[in-house]
Motif scaffolding. Structure first.
Motif, short mmCIF file in Angstrom:
data_model
loop_
_atom_site.label_atom_id
_atom_site.label_comp_id
_atom_site.label_asym_id
_atom_site.label_seq_id
_atom_site.Cartn_x
_atom_site.Cartn_y
_atom_site.Cartn_z
N GLU A 53 0.83 -1.21 0.00
CA GLU A 53 0.00 0.00 0.00
C GLU A 53 0.86 1.25 0.00
N SER A 56 2.25 1.96 -3.47
CA SER A 56 1.26 2.09 -4.54
C SER A 56 1.29 3.50 -5.12
N SER A 57 1.07 3.58 -6.43
CA SER A 57 1.00 4.90 -7.07
C SER A 57 -0.41 5.48 -7.02
N ASP A 58 -1.37 4.71 -6.58
CA ASP A 58 -2.76 5.16 -6.48
C ASP A 58 -2.89 6.13 -5.31
N TRP A 60 -5.48 7.33 -3.80
CA TRP A 60 -6.48 6.95 -2.80
C TRP A 60 -5.90 5.93 -1.83
N THR A 61 -5.10 5.02 -2.35
CA THR A 61 -4.50 3.97 -1.51
C THR A 61 -3.47 4.56 -0.56
N ARG A 126 -10.33 -3.99 -1.21
CA ARG A 126 -8.87 -3.93 -1.34
C ARG A 126 -8.26 -5.32 -1.18
N ASP A 135 -4.98 -5.29 -7.61
CA ASP A 135 -4.42 -4.18 -6.85
C ASP A 135 -3.04 -4.57 -6.34
#
Length: 136
Positions: A53, A56-58, A60-61, A126, A135
């Motif tokens: 997590e 992560s490039s997201d 929101w994450t 998730r 993910d």
């Protein structure tokens, strides 16, 4: 997790079933080794999820957990000026605390249920995404 709940009863069974003291000690040592391995795997799984997590490039994450913690930190830090205020003006501090409590109790239970359901749903989604490899 099931293994952890069986360790105590299994040790008692080993005491009754295996008469040889050395063999009993080896069996308990093996049981302890299995318990340690199970716990080690569980810790590794949790840490790998946290690292995934964090990497992560997201957005929101990477921001969901810290944002929630920031809100909690703010709530705790507000206690400092409230403590000073209660020393200077106990009536005003009581009124502020009473107002905050009344506001939070005034929110409908459905809103709390919606938040809880959404948060649990997000967590489950998730986890499902990680299991399926969708993910990170």
């Amino acid at each position: 997790m099931l293994l952890n709940s069986l360790i105590g009863p299994l040790a008692a069974i080993i005491d009754k079933v295996i008469p040889d003291r050395d063999a009993r000690a080896r069996a308990k040592l093996e049981l302890a080794r299995l318990e340690g391995t199970q716990e080690l795997h569980a810790i590794e799984a949790r840490l790998s999820a946290i690292v995934a997590e964090a990497n992560s490039s997201d957005p929101w994450t990477t921001r969901a957990r810290p944002s929630f913690l920031y809100v909690m930190y703010i709530l705790l830090l507000v206690a400092i000026p409230m403590g000073v205020l209660s020393a200077l003006s106990p009536d005003m501090a009581s009124a502020i605390a009473g107002g905050m409590t009344a506001y939070l109790r005034g929110l409908p239970d459905e809103l709390y249920a919606l938040f809880g359901t959404g948060y649990l749903g997000y967590t489950a989604a998730r986890q499902w995404g990680k299991i399926k490899g969708v993910d990170n």
